[in-house]
Design a protein around this motif. Structure first.
Motif: not given
Length: 256
Positions: A87-89, A91, A244-246
């Motif tokens: 999982s990569r958040e 920006d 979730d912005n990921c």
């Protein structure tokens, strides 16, 4: 008696001669052609009808065999797991579903397009357009097509993000990138499967179903709402979801 038979033959010959003279030799050819067409059409229709009957019976038999095969579990032991690999958040927020090729992914946020490598997720290039991006399409020759609002189209180099050509459109292209709640992963894309599977997507879960029996094979449940789901990645054997912005990679693990 012999004189009578001879007379009848002569009369028939005379009648045929009169018909030949009156109608011409083409009449016989035409009648022969018409009869041939009728016979051909009759045979063709009969054969086609029989073929359709056999095809229908064969399909019913095949369906019964497949159903019995899975009911009797003749291919036992295959288990499918939907596993979160990473999982990569991000920006930034995605506005369209992730698109990928064999090397990199293309992420869209309003009017910004970013290319990141699949491994280890390094930003390769970024392009900002004057208007919002409404769709992208992978093209041959290592090219990427980008369509923006205002009926404008750009063809980019996938590795560099540089312009190859651009043009204004006289029409308003309809590109549908809505959230797709159901799609299939066929055997053509994943040969290890016993059968094609159906992915059923909801707000926060993904369920894999057997397309023959409808049986639930595996489920991925998220704590967050799933906004976008990519197509199936044939090379990585996975899908990419945005939640979730990921950006999350979901692997399909098949064990026989």
């Amino acid at each position: 008696m012999q004189i009578r038979i001879t007379s009848i033959i002569l009369i028939v010959v005379i009648i045929l001669s009169v018909i030949y003279v009156f109608y011409g030799k083409n009449w016989f050819a035409e009648q022969q052609f018409i009869q041939k067409q009728r016979s051909s059409e009759f045979v063709r229709n009969e054969l086609m009808e029989k073929f359709l009957e056999i095809q229908e019976q064969s399909q019913e038999l095949l369906n019964d065999i497949l159903k019995e095969t899975y009911d009797l579990n003749l291919l036992p032991g295959q288990k499918i797991t939907l596993k979160k690999e990473w999982s990569r958040e991000l920006d930034f927020e995605l506005s369209l579903k992730p698109v990928f090729d064999h090397k990199q992914m293309y992420l869209i946020s309003e009017n910004t397009l970013k290319s990141i490598s699949k491994k280890p997720g390094i930003l390769k290039w970024e392009r900002v357009f004057e208007e919002g991006i409404i769709g992208i399409e992978l093209l041959d020759a290592n090219r990427l097509l980008v369509v923006i609002e205002g009926n404008k189209m750009f063809c980019l180099h996938r590795d560099l993000g540089t312009d190859i050509w651009e043009r204004n459109l006289n029409c308003n292209p309809h590109i549908d990138y809505e959230f797709n709640s159901i799609f299939q992963i066929s055997l053509d894309k994943y040969r290890r499967l016993d059968s094609s599977i159906i992915l059923l997507l909801s707000d926060n879960s993904i369920t894999a179903l057997n397309n023959i029996t409808g049986e639930s094979l595996a489920t991925y449940v998220s704590k967050n709402k799933i906004h976008f789901v990519s197509d199936f990645d044939l090379i990585e054997k996975c899908i990419y979801i945005y939640e979730d912005n990921c950006l999350v990679k979901i692997d399909f693990i098949v064990k026989s």
